[in-house]
Motif scaffolding. Sequence first.
Motif, PDB file in Angstrom:
ATOM      1  N   LEU A 273       0.828  -1.207   0.000  1.00  0.00           N
ATOM      2  CA  LEU A 273       0.000   0.000   0.000  1.00  0.00           C
ATOM      3  C   LEU A 273       0.866   1.263   0.000  1.00  0.00           C
ATOM      4  N   VAL A 274       1.907   1.230   0.835  1.00  0.00           N
ATOM      5  CA  VAL A 274       2.796   2.392   0.906  1.00  0.00           C
ATOM      6  C   VAL A 274       3.509   2.610  -0.436  1.00  0.00           C
ATOM      7  N   ILE A 275       4.021   1.521  -1.009  1.00  0.00           N
ATOM      8  CA  ILE A 275       4.770   1.649  -2.264  1.00  0.00           C
ATOM      9  C   ILE A 275       3.876   2.213  -3.369  1.00  0.00           C
ATOM     10  N   VAL A 276       2.696   1.628  -3.499  1.00  0.00           N
ATOM     11  CA  VAL A 276       1.789   2.050  -4.570  1.00  0.00           C
ATOM     12  C   VAL A 276       1.357   3.506  -4.375  1.00  0.00           C
ATOM     13  N   SER A 277       1.040   3.891  -3.123  1.00  0.00           N
ATOM     14  CA  SER A 277       0.598   5.268  -2.904  1.00  0.00           C
ATOM     15  C   SER A 277       1.705   6.262  -3.215  1.00  0.00           C
ATOM     16  N   LEU A 278       2.899   6.004  -2.700  1.00  0.00           N
ATOM     17  CA  LEU A 278       3.986   6.957  -2.934  1.00  0.00           C
ATOM     18  C   LEU A 278       4.268   7.102  -4.423  1.00  0.00           C
ATOM     19  N   ASP A 279       4.278   5.976  -5.129  1.00  0.00           N
ATOM     20  CA  ASP A 279       4.586   6.028  -6.555  1.00  0.00           C
ATOM     21  C   ASP A 279       3.559   6.880  -7.301  1.00  0.00           C
ATOM     22  N   THR A 280       2.289   6.672  -6.941  1.00  0.00           N
ATOM     23  CA  THR A 280       1.229   7.404  -7.629  1.00  0.00           C
ATOM     24  C   THR A 280       1.306   8.893  -7.308  1.00  0.00           C
ATOM     25  N   ILE A 281       1.569   9.208  -6.040  1.00  0.00           N
ATOM     26  CA  ILE A 281       1.669  10.623  -5.661  1.00  0.00           C
ATOM     27  C   ILE A 281       2.805  11.302  -6.435  1.00  0.00           C
ATOM     28  N   VAL A 282       3.940  10.628  -6.542  1.00  0.00           N
ATOM     29  CA  VAL A 282       5.064  11.242  -7.262  1.00  0.00           C
ATOM     30  C   VAL A 282       4.699  11.524  -8.717  1.00  0.00           C
ATOM     31  N   ALA A 283       4.011  10.577  -9.353  1.00  0.00           N
ATOM     32  CA  ALA A 283       3.634  10.786 -10.757  1.00  0.00           C
ATOM     33  C   ALA A 283       2.701  11.995 -10.886  1.00  0.00           C
ATOM     34  N   LEU A 284       1.705  12.067 -10.011  1.00  0.00           N
ATOM     35  CA  LEU A 284       0.755  13.180 -10.108  1.00  0.00           C
ATOM     36  C   LEU A 284       1.454  14.512  -9.833  1.00  0.00           C
ATOM     37  N   LEU A 285       2.374  14.515  -8.860  1.00  0.00           N
ATOM     38  CA  LEU A 285       3.134  15.744  -8.588  1.00  0.00           C
ATOM     39  C   LEU A 285       3.941  16.159  -9.815  1.00  0.00           C
ATOM     40  N   ALA A 286       4.545  15.171 -10.479  1.00  0.00           N
ATOM     41  CA  ALA A 286       5.337  15.503 -11.667  1.00  0.00           C
ATOM     42  C   ALA A 286       4.438  16.152 -12.715  1.00  0.00           C
ATOM     43  N   GLY A 287       3.241  15.606 -12.886  1.00  0.00           N
ATOM     44  CA  GLY A 287       2.299  16.193 -13.834  1.00  0.00           C
ATOM     45  C   GLY A 287       1.937  17.621 -13.434  1.00  0.00           C
ATOM     46  N   LEU A 288       1.691  17.806 -12.135  1.00  0.00           N
ATOM     47  CA  LEU A 288       1.293  19.141 -11.647  1.00  0.00           C
ATOM     48  C   LEU A 288       2.442  20.140 -11.723  1.00  0.00           C
ATOM     49  N   ALA A 289       3.671  19.641 -11.768  1.00  0.00           N
ATOM     50  CA  ALA A 289       4.814  20.548 -11.903  1.00  0.00           C
ATOM     51  C   ALA A 289       5.032  20.918 -13.364  1.00  0.00           C
ATOM     52  N   ILE A 290       4.783  19.961 -14.254  1.00  0.00           N
ATOM     53  CA  ILE A 290       5.151  20.168 -15.653  1.00  0.00           C
ATOM     54  C   ILE A 290       4.051  20.836 -16.486  1.00  0.00           C
ATOM     55  N   PHE A 291       2.792  20.391 -16.331  1.00  0.00           N
ATOM     56  CA  PHE A 291       1.756  20.926 -17.219  1.00  0.00           C
ATOM     57  C   PHE A 291       1.490  22.435 -17.073  1.00  0.00           C
ATOM     58  N   PRO A 292       1.578  23.007 -15.853  1.00  0.00           N
ATOM     59  CA  PRO A 292       1.415  24.464 -15.796  1.00  0.00           C
ATOM     60  C   PRO A 292       2.431  25.171 -16.683  1.00  0.00           C
ATOM     61  N   LEU A 293       3.672  24.662 -16.718  1.00  0.00           N
ATOM     62  CA  LEU A 293       4.702  25.289 -17.549  1.00  0.00           C
ATOM     63  C   LEU A 293       4.374  25.119 -19.016  1.00  0.00           C
ATOM     64  N   VAL A 294       3.828  23.934 -19.360  1.00  0.00           N
ATOM     65  CA  VAL A 294       3.457  23.675 -20.746  1.00  0.00           C
ATOM     66  C   VAL A 294       2.452  24.728 -21.211  1.00  0.00           C
ATOM     67  N   PHE A 295       1.404  24.936 -20.385  1.00  0.00           N
ATOM     68  CA  PHE A 295       0.346  25.839 -20.822  1.00  0.00           C
ATOM     69  C   PHE A 295       0.748  27.304 -20.694  1.00  0.00           C
ATOM     70  N   ALA A 296       1.511  27.625 -19.651  1.00  0.00           N
ATOM     71  CA  ALA A 296       1.905  29.014 -19.476  1.00  0.00           C
ATOM     72  C   ALA A 296       2.793  29.477 -20.623  1.00  0.00           C
ATOM     73  N   ASN A 297       3.522  28.538 -21.244  1.00  0.00           N
ATOM     74  CA  ASN A 297       4.442  28.917 -22.304  1.00  0.00           C
ATOM     75  C   ASN A 297       3.957  28.534 -23.695  1.00  0.00           C
TER      76      ASN A 297
END
Length: 487
Positions: A273-297
């Motif tokens: 449970l811990v492994i799966v949750s952490l992995d998923t959170i990291v992926a979503l964070l990466a998306g939330l870090a990258i897509f704003p830059l994609v759209f802003a630029n």
Amino acid sequence: MKHEWSSRVTFVLAAVGSAVGLGNIWKFPYITGEYGGGVFILAYLFCICLIGLPIMLAEIALGRRGKQSPVNTMLQLSQEAGASTAWSILGWSGMAAGCLILSYYSVIAGEVMAYSFRASSGVFNHQTVDGIKGIFTSLVSDPEKLLAWHTIFMALTVLAVARGVKGGIEKTVTFLMPALFALLIFLVFYGMTSGGFEQAIDFMFTPDADKFFYARSELGDYLMDAEGEKVFTWKPMMVAMGHAFFTLSLGMGAIMMYGSYLNRHVSIGQMALVIVSLDTIVALLAGLAIFPLVFANGLNPAAGPGLIFETLPLAFGNMAGGTFIGTLFFVLLFFAALSSAISLIEPTVVWLIESKGLRRIKAAVWTGVGIWFVGLATIFSMAGTTIGDITENLVSWIGFSDTELKTGFFKYNLFQVIDFFTASIMLPIGGLLIALFAGWVMHQDSTEREFSFRSRYIYLVWQVMVRYVSPVLVFMVFLNIIGIFRF
Ligand code: PHE
């Protein structure tokens, strides 16, 4: 005597180290971009919960019970259950998948290393969108450079594996994973101020089924058939399912291998449970870090494998302290990639030690050299060489000079083929076999004892999942395989 992890925390860290890597930060954002966002993320989360989690439990349990490399674990467990030893095929296909994945993983990790140096030299400072793009293009169109970095990354992987899993991974992961996590959160906050955050949220979390189920051209418009109808495709579904396996390191024996070093008394359910949750959170964070830059630029979310290299440097180049933060980010990403690479190669290395009597260092070097060679295919792909180009060359070499192969299968490159074949086909089939083996072949009391869940209820839910739900879902996606051949 087999060694064990120093503690259950170390196991979680190592497994998270395997799971969190380029898959979360490089691959997840660009495939999400390519397949239209919202529904793709939904499909991916659905697969993580209904397929990934139960198979994660099964794979850890199989490994801990077998205590060897996946091939030998499967041999032993199938004998124990009175079943055919042909189940060891799972171990073989896993080793093949691991080596094939590492062949391109290493090239991308090499690009990450190159970017650590670039970031530290300050070349991203005050660059424009085109400037940043140019920096990436000049790297990928320089095969010698890619080759050098690929070689260095493979050498480091071999070195880490040769030192043994404990020496190699435990230390790396204990400090660096939490640091990467913190930095990603910082980048999400930065994204919030970039002006593209709302659009990013919209893109990631508003379902648009058309973008997911209908085929689109590279420019983003829908393909039409002869009757003027949109062309239906299952490919995004296959990619989403495949990515659930890829990102959790499932279906090829990496987690089975790590499970084999796990102490008897640890609760597998909690760990998974811990492994799966952490992995998923990291992926979503990466998306939330990258897509704003994609759209802003005004960038294209479907830019493909170059996406993170064309977005994050823009942020680093324009923030205070960006040189330091950018360098730190790529260095940490490099370590995340290294800890995943180790787990991709470990099953093969341990098999060579157990069954061929090789010393660890020799096993690691030979496997590394083999994978290094296969990596050349990806290096040429990055510079734009397609299968059509290769075939045209071969064909002209035997005397037909003006063949033009630019459509259908020929427009893809070897990296795309290896990636699709391993992540979307080999890993799901491996996972399917693991689920069937754990659900139907192993004796119930062996699996029940491995898990020792507090309530029998949880065991029954798991059993229904690996017996019916996960296999049927994987199978359903494969039944539509005909769809994917309509390019
Ligand atoms: N899970 C790793 C990532 O997301 C990749 C990986 C796949 C590692 C399969 C091991 C086995 O980057």
